[in-house]
Design a protein around this motif. Sequence first.
Motif, PDB file in Angstrom:
ATOM      1  N   ARG A 141      -2.462   9.268  12.635  1.00 33.09           N
ATOM      2  CA  ARG A 141      -3.807   9.723  12.278  1.00 33.09           C
ATOM      3  C   ARG A 141      -4.873   9.139  13.196  1.00 33.09           C
ATOM      4  O   ARG A 141      -5.835   9.813  13.539  1.00 33.09           O
ATOM      5  CB  ARG A 141      -4.134   9.310  10.832  1.00 33.09           C
ATOM      6  N   CYS A 142      -4.718   7.876  13.563  1.00 30.91           N
ATOM      7  CA  CYS A 142      -5.752   7.202  14.361  1.00 30.91           C
ATOM      8  C   CYS A 142      -5.814   7.756  15.779  1.00 30.91           C
ATOM      9  O   CYS A 142      -6.884   8.045  16.305  1.00 30.91           O
ATOM     10  CB  CYS A 142      -5.484   5.705  14.432  1.00 30.91           C
ATOM     11  N   GLU A 143      -4.645   7.868  16.408  1.00 25.61           N
ATOM     12  CA  GLU A 143      -4.600   8.289  17.807  1.00 25.61           C
ATOM     13  C   GLU A 143      -4.390   9.793  17.944  1.00 25.61           C
ATOM     14  O   GLU A 143      -4.252  10.310  19.055  1.00 25.61           O
ATOM     15  CB  GLU A 143      -3.506   7.516  18.551  1.00 25.61           C
ATOM     16  N   GLU A 144      -4.315  10.482  16.814  1.00 25.29           N
ATOM     17  CA  GLU A 144      -4.183  11.954  16.775  1.00 25.29           C
ATOM     18  C   GLU A 144      -3.001  12.445  17.628  1.00 25.29           C
ATOM     19  O   GLU A 144      -3.152  13.362  18.437  1.00 25.29           O
ATOM     20  CB  GLU A 144      -5.482  12.621  17.220  1.00 25.29           C
ATOM     21  N   GLN A 149       3.479   6.700   3.380  1.00 24.39           N
ATOM     22  CA  GLN A 149       3.131   8.082   3.702  1.00 24.39           C
ATOM     23  C   GLN A 149       4.160   8.735   4.608  1.00 24.39           C
ATOM     24  O   GLN A 149       4.775   8.065   5.439  1.00 24.39           O
ATOM     25  CB  GLN A 149       1.764   8.131   4.394  1.00 24.39           C
ATOM     26  N   TYR A 163       0.860  -1.193   0.000  1.00 24.79           N
ATOM     27  CA  TYR A 163       0.000   0.000   0.000  1.00 24.79           C
ATOM     28  C   TYR A 163       0.893   1.239   0.000  1.00 24.79           C
ATOM     29  O   TYR A 163       2.104   1.141   0.202  1.00 24.79           O
ATOM     30  CB  TYR A 163      -0.963  -0.002   1.193  1.00 24.79           C
ATOM     31  N   TRP A 181      -6.553   2.082  14.911  1.00 26.81           N
ATOM     32  CA  TRP A 181      -7.183   1.157  13.973  1.00 26.81           C
ATOM     33  C   TRP A 181      -6.222   0.640  12.914  1.00 26.81           C
ATOM     34  O   TRP A 181      -6.267  -0.529  12.553  1.00 26.81           O
ATOM     35  CB  TRP A 181      -8.340   1.868  13.261  1.00 26.81           C
ATOM     36  N   CYS A 182      -5.404   1.517  12.360  1.00 34.11           N
ATOM     37  CA  CYS A 182      -4.586   1.085  11.214  1.00 34.11           C
ATOM     38  C   CYS A 182      -3.325   0.385  11.682  1.00 34.11           C
ATOM     39  O   CYS A 182      -2.557  -0.123  10.867  1.00 34.11           O
ATOM     40  CB  CYS A 182      -4.264   2.244  10.282  1.00 34.11           C
ATOM     41  N   ILE A 223      -5.146  -8.120  10.492  1.00 34.87           N
ATOM     42  CA  ILE A 223      -6.010  -6.942  10.360  1.00 34.87           C
ATOM     43  C   ILE A 223      -6.809  -6.844  11.648  1.00 34.87           C
ATOM     44  O   ILE A 223      -6.968  -7.829  12.349  1.00 34.87           O
ATOM     45  CB  ILE A 223      -7.017  -6.994   9.182  1.00 34.87           C
ATOM     46  N   PRO A 224      -7.330  -5.651  11.964  1.00 35.97           N
ATOM     47  CA  PRO A 224      -8.176  -5.581  13.146  1.00 35.97           C
ATOM     48  C   PRO A 224      -9.393  -6.484  12.945  1.00 35.97           C
ATOM     49  O   PRO A 224     -10.027  -6.443  11.910  1.00 35.97           O
ATOM     50  CB  PRO A 224      -8.597  -4.111  13.203  1.00 35.97           C
ATOM     51  N   ARG A 249      -0.025   1.455  10.063  1.00 35.21           N
ATOM     52  CA  ARG A 249       0.214   1.322   8.626  1.00 35.21           C
ATOM     53  C   ARG A 249       0.391   2.682   7.958  1.00 35.21           C
ATOM     54  O   ARG A 249       1.100   2.796   6.965  1.00 35.21           O
ATOM     55  CB  ARG A 249      -0.905   0.531   7.967  1.00 35.21           C
ATOM     56  N   MET A 250      -0.276   3.719   8.481  1.00 36.28           N
ATOM     57  CA  MET A 250      -0.128   5.051   7.880  1.00 36.28           C
ATOM     58  C   MET A 250       1.074   5.798   8.448  1.00 36.28           C
ATOM     59  O   MET A 250       1.772   6.488   7.731  1.00 36.28           O
ATOM     60  CB  MET A 250      -1.405   5.877   8.101  1.00 36.28           C
TER      61      MET A 250
END
Lengths: 91, 483
Positions: free
Chosen positions: B401-404, B137, B134, B435-436, B467-468, B439-440
């Motif tokens: 991004r998920c946990e800000e 980033q 994928y 969640w990711c 995966i989750p 990965r990001m």
Amino acid sequence: MTAGEFRTVTVTVDGRRVTTEAGRTVAATLMLAEDRLHWRETRFAGKGRGLFCGIGVCFDCLVTVDGQPSLRACLVQVAEGMSIETEPMDG
Amino acid sequence: MADTENTYEVAVIGAGPAGLAAASEAAAGGAHTVLIDAAGQFGGQYWRHADEQSSSEDPAVWHHGWKTYTGLASAVDDAISAGKLQYLPASHVIAAEAGSPFSLSIAPVPESQPEHQGLTQIRAHTVVLCPGAYDRQLPVPGWTLPGVMAAGGIQAFIKTQGISPGQRVVLGGTGPFLLSAAASVLQAGAEVAAICESSDLTGWVPRGVSAALVPSKGKEGAEYIALLARHRVPYFRRRAVVAIHGDQRATAVSTARLNRDGKALPGTERIIEDVDLVGLGWGFVPQSELVVQLGAQMFRDADGSLVAEVDKDQQSSVPGLYLAGEITGVAGATAAVAEGRIAGRQVAGLRGGGRPPRSSADIKDRVLRRNHRLFAQAMHRAHPLPQQWPEWLTDETVICRCEEVPWQKTKEAIDSLSAEEPRGLKGATRIGMGWCQGRMCGQAADCLASSDSADVAQAVARRGPAIPVSLRALAGESGRESS
């Protein structure tokens, strides 16, 4: 079906009826038929999120579909009568 | 558990270029094969296409090598019809255990199979793992704004929906994929306001010989360049998108010229206004979690990716585990197909105990594999990540991004908690715990760690289930027979 024709599908988005093309993902339906770029609010800062990775990896685009929460809108295909619930925000 | 119904000679994981090639060859060689894929239809990311049930459009218009795809897909379909191959779509292998046989735990993908719950166990004597990749980033101020997407995500949208998710697009990052994404946007009738390539591309020059080895790539590149020229798309080298602006959504970007280390040069900043979509891509991350779980030997490739070692027959350091495609080094679809075919022939041929005979098709694939790998190495060296990218960040820039998790908090963790490896950062900041599962932000966490060993990258890639999975799925009884 010949080229250029498509079937339509009617779903509900937060209770509103929305007509879209068969084969659309939920994310594409929200973006193209509803003109929305974000449909989820982050837990801490309350920021809007929508499609980012587009392929099921980032989990930014989560929606509730037919009562099942936390599904990736980029991976769910619309189906007739599907109920889509978002976290509606201003803007 | 040990019922023979759920035991296969060969399990192929992934139905992209490598997996389709491996599955078709394994089945053609007579092996009792199962093909497991997370998507609802063949293609993987590279050949991702519109839903076959509802679309009347010919997917060929959006794709390179579509004839290769249709050839592979019909070979696999024929094997399914002949009862030689079992296909499990919308199924994710969430855990794998090495042994003889291998044991795989498979969960239905809830987005495609909402009616199914619970795990299915299957066994296989050999596994060909083709997990793909994928977009990679790097965080940048504003990258969490709606209207910012992975470059590959934009292309995936166009390939499946036949329409661009934005009308005036800026693409930034590094690598030839930016050209491919731009071509898709133009083809869908939208505008590309700029492409910002962080590399100066001089890395290609002394290695031109590698490019000459793969004429197909040269032709594809020439097509992109002609298309971009026809649309007068501004293409900037050694320039990056250093900030994305907007309130509720991305509306503008700042770009800056970079010095050799990737630091933004003062006074070179330009703003591009009236943008409604920003695509970011810094190369690709091979999906490594199952390889890490299975304990195969890994190393860092020229692009910094964590990839697995394979021998000349695509076998990893774990006996019976074969790997094909991006997980052996990001090298594109042609290399992936060649590797998949080599692996598929090998696992089918080994069933008798002897060495499989070397066919002329196999020799051709080995040459193709060598040339594309050489090309890929040159490509990676020509498109390094800008080392000083953290200089672009502001204190508020979200890293995870998920946990800000903002950059300020990340810096504090790096400085005061001596969290110099990603797992330390994780504990101190929750980076990569959402969640990711990193990965990001994994590339960022990896760069910010002080060591560049493969162990550090492996720490980022080590995840529980691949995966989750909902607790309901883990707790549920087996919802489905695999046969």
